[in-house]
Design a protein around this motif. Sequence first.
Motif, PDB file in Angstrom:
ATOM      1  N   ILE A 117       4.552   5.974  -5.290  1.00  0.00           N
ATOM      2  CA  ILE A 117       4.249   6.228  -6.704  1.00  0.00           C
ATOM      3  C   ILE A 117       3.636   7.614  -6.916  1.00  0.00           C
ATOM      4  CG2 ILE A 117       2.844   5.510  -8.673  1.00  0.00           C
ATOM      5  CD1 ILE A 117       5.218   3.720  -8.276  1.00  0.00           C
ATOM      6  N   TYR A 157       2.233   1.768  -3.580  1.00  0.00           N
ATOM      7  CA  TYR A 157       1.280   2.229  -4.588  1.00  0.00           C
ATOM      8  C   TYR A 157       0.585   3.535  -4.212  1.00  0.00           C
ATOM      9  CZ  TYR A 157       1.704  -2.248  -7.005  1.00  0.00           C
ATOM     10  OH  TYR A 157       2.186  -3.333  -7.682  1.00  0.00           O
ATOM     11  N   LYS A 158       0.358   3.757  -2.906  1.00  0.00           N
ATOM     12  CA  LYS A 158      -0.428   4.908  -2.481  1.00  0.00           C
ATOM     13  C   LYS A 158       0.403   6.093  -2.005  1.00  0.00           C
ATOM     14  CE  LYS A 158      -4.471   2.859  -3.000  1.00  0.00           C
ATOM     15  NZ  LYS A 158      -5.482   3.343  -3.975  1.00  0.00           N
ATOM     16  N   THR A 217       0.826  -1.203   0.000  1.00  0.00           N
ATOM     17  CA  THR A 217       0.000   0.000   0.000  1.00  0.00           C
ATOM     18  C   THR A 217       0.862   1.255   0.000  1.00  0.00           C
ATOM     19  OG1 THR A 217      -1.764  -1.153   1.188  1.00  0.00           O
ATOM     20  CG2 THR A 217      -1.796   1.254   1.223  1.00  0.00           C
TER      21      THR A 217
END
Length: 208
Positions: free
Chosen positions: A125, A121-122, A118
């Motif tokens: 990125i 990606y959260k 998480t």
Amino acid sequence: MAKFSDGTLLTAVWASLSRILIGYTIGTALAILIGSLMGWFRYVEYVFDPIVECMRPVPPLAYIPLIILWIGIGEESRILVLVITSFVVCIVPTFSGMKQVPKVYVEAARTLGASEATIFYKVAIPFAVPFIFAGMRVGMAASWATLVAAELVAAQSGLGYMLQAGRRFFDTSLVMVGIFCIGVLAFIMDRIFRTIQVRMSRWEEVSK
């Protein structure tokens, strides 16, 4: 003017644009994927960093003789040159963006119970998005320059081939139109990327 009224210009534009879209998309996708993993996972960096650093100093056009020897002078060779160009240009900004993710963001996410996936990606990125788009925009310009040079060497269609034909037949108007088309197409694509970047980076304005 026959070159412009019989569809030759549109054919050349489409040939170059299709090569750009395919080669650039593949190259940047690989660069974003590998660059993100390199910036976040140390063992991935250990594997790919020597390869990237060896590729960076080599001009993309230097690969053309080797590519022609391996796969010939077909469409695949020109696309592969574009893949290499966009990959090398885009991977470094992506890697740098992932490396500059503030530790306070990561620690805050962990405190709130976020998993490593998480956080990747959260948090990481989204933070690297401006760096990624900077690399993509530079990669687009480099891809156009490389494509035109590649088409000058070994192609039977495209804007680079059209420039070569204009030079061969002393057709100034053909050369000028080819240069104009390259500039306009690159400008339009850059504006599209800038618009997407602004929409995907709105969180920066909020954080300020």
